[in-house]
Design an enzyme around this catalytic site. Structure first.
Site, PDB file in Angstrom:
ATOM      1  N   ARG A  76       0.858  -1.177   0.000  1.00  0.00           N
ATOM      2  CA  ARG A  76       0.000   0.000   0.000  1.00  0.00           C
ATOM      3  C   ARG A  76       0.897   1.231   0.000  1.00  0.00           C
ATOM      4  O   ARG A  76       2.097   1.134   0.278  1.00  0.00           O
ATOM      5  CB  ARG A  76      -0.910   0.026   1.232  1.00  0.00           C
ATOM      6  CG  ARG A  76      -0.204   0.185   2.596  1.00  0.00           C
ATOM      7  CD  ARG A  76      -1.206   0.711   3.623  1.00  0.00           C
ATOM      8  NE  ARG A  76      -0.830   0.619   5.017  1.00  0.00           N
ATOM      9  CZ  ARG A  76      -0.185   1.581   5.701  1.00  0.00           C
ATOM     10  NH1 ARG A  76       0.262   2.662   5.090  1.00  0.00           N
ATOM     11  NH2 ARG A  76       0.050   1.424   7.002  1.00  0.00           N
ATOM     12  N   ASP A  84       9.672   7.528  12.151  1.00  0.00           N
ATOM     13  CA  ASP A  84       8.450   7.545  11.328  1.00  0.00           C
ATOM     14  C   ASP A  84       8.426   8.843  10.516  1.00  0.00           C
ATOM     15  O   ASP A  84       9.324   9.073   9.714  1.00  0.00           O
ATOM     16  CB  ASP A  84       7.242   7.332  12.251  1.00  0.00           C
ATOM     17  CG  ASP A  84       6.003   6.883  11.503  1.00  0.00           C
ATOM     18  OD1 ASP A  84       5.848   7.255  10.335  1.00  0.00           O
ATOM     19  OD2 ASP A  84       5.149   6.183  12.082  1.00  0.00           O
TER      20      ASP A  84
HETATM   21  C1  BGC Z   1       2.839   3.113   9.009  1.00  0.00           C
HETATM   22  C2  BGC Z   1       2.463   2.098  10.049  1.00  0.00           C
HETATM   23  C3  BGC Z   1       3.739   1.540  10.675  1.00  0.00           C
HETATM   24  C4  BGC Z   1       4.578   2.665  11.227  1.00  0.00           C
HETATM   25  C5  BGC Z   1       5.901   2.221  11.806  1.00  0.00           C
HETATM   26  C6  BGC Z   1       3.645   4.170   9.691  1.00  0.00           C
HETATM   27  O1  BGC Z   1       3.990   5.170   8.780  1.00  0.00           O
HETATM   28  O2  BGC Z   1       1.695   3.677   8.385  1.00  0.00           O
HETATM   29  O3  BGC Z   1       1.678   1.100   9.475  1.00  0.00           O
HETATM   30  O4  BGC Z   1       3.423   0.643  11.715  1.00  0.00           O
HETATM   31  O5  BGC Z   1       4.840   3.616  10.218  1.00  0.00           O
HETATM   32  O6  BGC Z   1       6.695   1.542  10.911  1.00  0.00           O
HETATM   33 CA    CA Z   2       4.248   7.490   8.727  1.00  0.00          CA
END
Ligand code: BGC
Ligand code: CA
Length: 297
Positions: free
Chosen positions: A107, A204
């Site tokens: 995705r 992140d």
């Molecule tokens: C994703 C999550 C993931 C997280 C840490 C996010 O950007 O959307 O699904 O668990 O990053 O890797």
């Molecule tokens: Ca993210």
């Protein structure tokens, strides 16, 4: 080496205790004076008007993973099924293309517009296991190009204020890459800028301030960390939610830092200890951000 400044969670203000499953995609839309954010797994778009504080939420027809305003109005979105134009208020969705029909388990994930108005988006294995994620650039003419591959979870992306450096995280690998960007938007010279250890959590979302400093949210790290452009760790802002996912500067002066968080995967005990998990938070970073550019197409 300077001293690392640590700000306790008391400095983080919860501005919307929305209990999002996977709060993500914080985005300042200057033309509306509004901060948008997403709940990827809860299938929602949220909008907070910074003047007056009005809150609006819409259900999304698909899982949306990244949003950016278009110059001509409405938004471009990364979704679980590729790219789309989207208008939250009417719910209108126009599917554009799936960058990787040959990878049905993938995705889209995080996305961002560069200074030239091109939309950059990464993909990921929906199960966060296989290194099948890649990095794409979608320009105003609708051309898609793939530039890097082999990520488990792409996150970031973000650009330096002069647009000449691109930053991308591979979250499960706990690494932040920097690339040199050519004038026509081709990244090259990938290098590891930052590497983290297990106790830090997973890097992140990223945003960059006007001085070129990086602000990174740490999933399972319960904080946002601030780094110099050279990668020196300058400060840590703790949050009362362990799953800290994305960061964006907002407000008229671009001097407010908004942070999304998630409840996803927290057990009953963790949720009881983190009642604000899934909320939208605000920090006072003491620096200004860079005004986001709309997608030019
Ligand atoms: C994703 C999550 C993931 C997280 C840490 C996010 O950007 O959307 O699904 O668990 O990053 O890797
Ligand atoms: Ca993210």
């Amino acid at each position: 080496m300077g001293t690392l400044k640590v700000f306790s969670q008391d400095a983080a203000q919860c501005v919307w205790p929305a209990r999002a499953e996977l709060g993500e995609g914080a985005l300042w839309v200057p033309s509306q004076g509004a901060l948008y954010w997403l709940d990827i797994k809860g299938r929602k778009v949220h909008r907070l008007a910074l003047e007056g504080g009005a809150r609006e939420s819409w259900e999304t027809p698909l899982r949306m993973t990244a949003l950016a305003p278009r110059r001509q109005g409405g938004f471009i979105a990364g979704t679980e099924r590729g790219l789309a134009f989207y208008e939250p208020r009417s719910g209108r969705l126009e599917r554009l293309l799936n960058p990787e029909p040959e990878r049905p388990h993938n995705r889209c994930n995080d996305g961002k517009v560069d200074l030239a108005g091109r939309f950059w988006v990464g993909t990921m294995d929906d199960h966060e296991e296989a290194p099948t994620g890649a990095l794409y650039r979608f320009d105003a003419q609708g051309h898609l190009a793939r530039f890097d591959d082999g990520y488990t979870v792409t996150n970031g992306p973000a650009f330096s204020p002069d647009g000449r450096t691109l930053y991308v995280n591979d979250s499960p690998q706990r690494v932040t890459y920097a690339f040199d960007m050519s004038a026509d938007g081709v990244p090259g010279g990938r290098r590891v800028l930052l590497r983290f250890e297990e106790p830090h959590g997973f890097p992140d979302g990223i945003t960059v301030d006007a001085e070129g400093g990086l602000w990174i949210a740490f999933y399972a790290g319960g904080c946002v960390r601030h780094f110099s452009p050279e990668g020196e760790w300058l400060a840590e802002y703790r949050l009362p939610a362990a799953k800290t996912t994305s960061v964006a500067f907002g407000g008229k002066g671009l001097d407010r830092l908004f942070v999304t968080t998630a409840r996803d995967g927290l057990d009953a005990e963790a949720l009881a200890a983190q009642p604000l998990a899934g909320g939208l938070f605000e920090l006072s970073p003491g620096v200004r951000g860079v005004e986001p550019v709309p997608y030019a197409g």
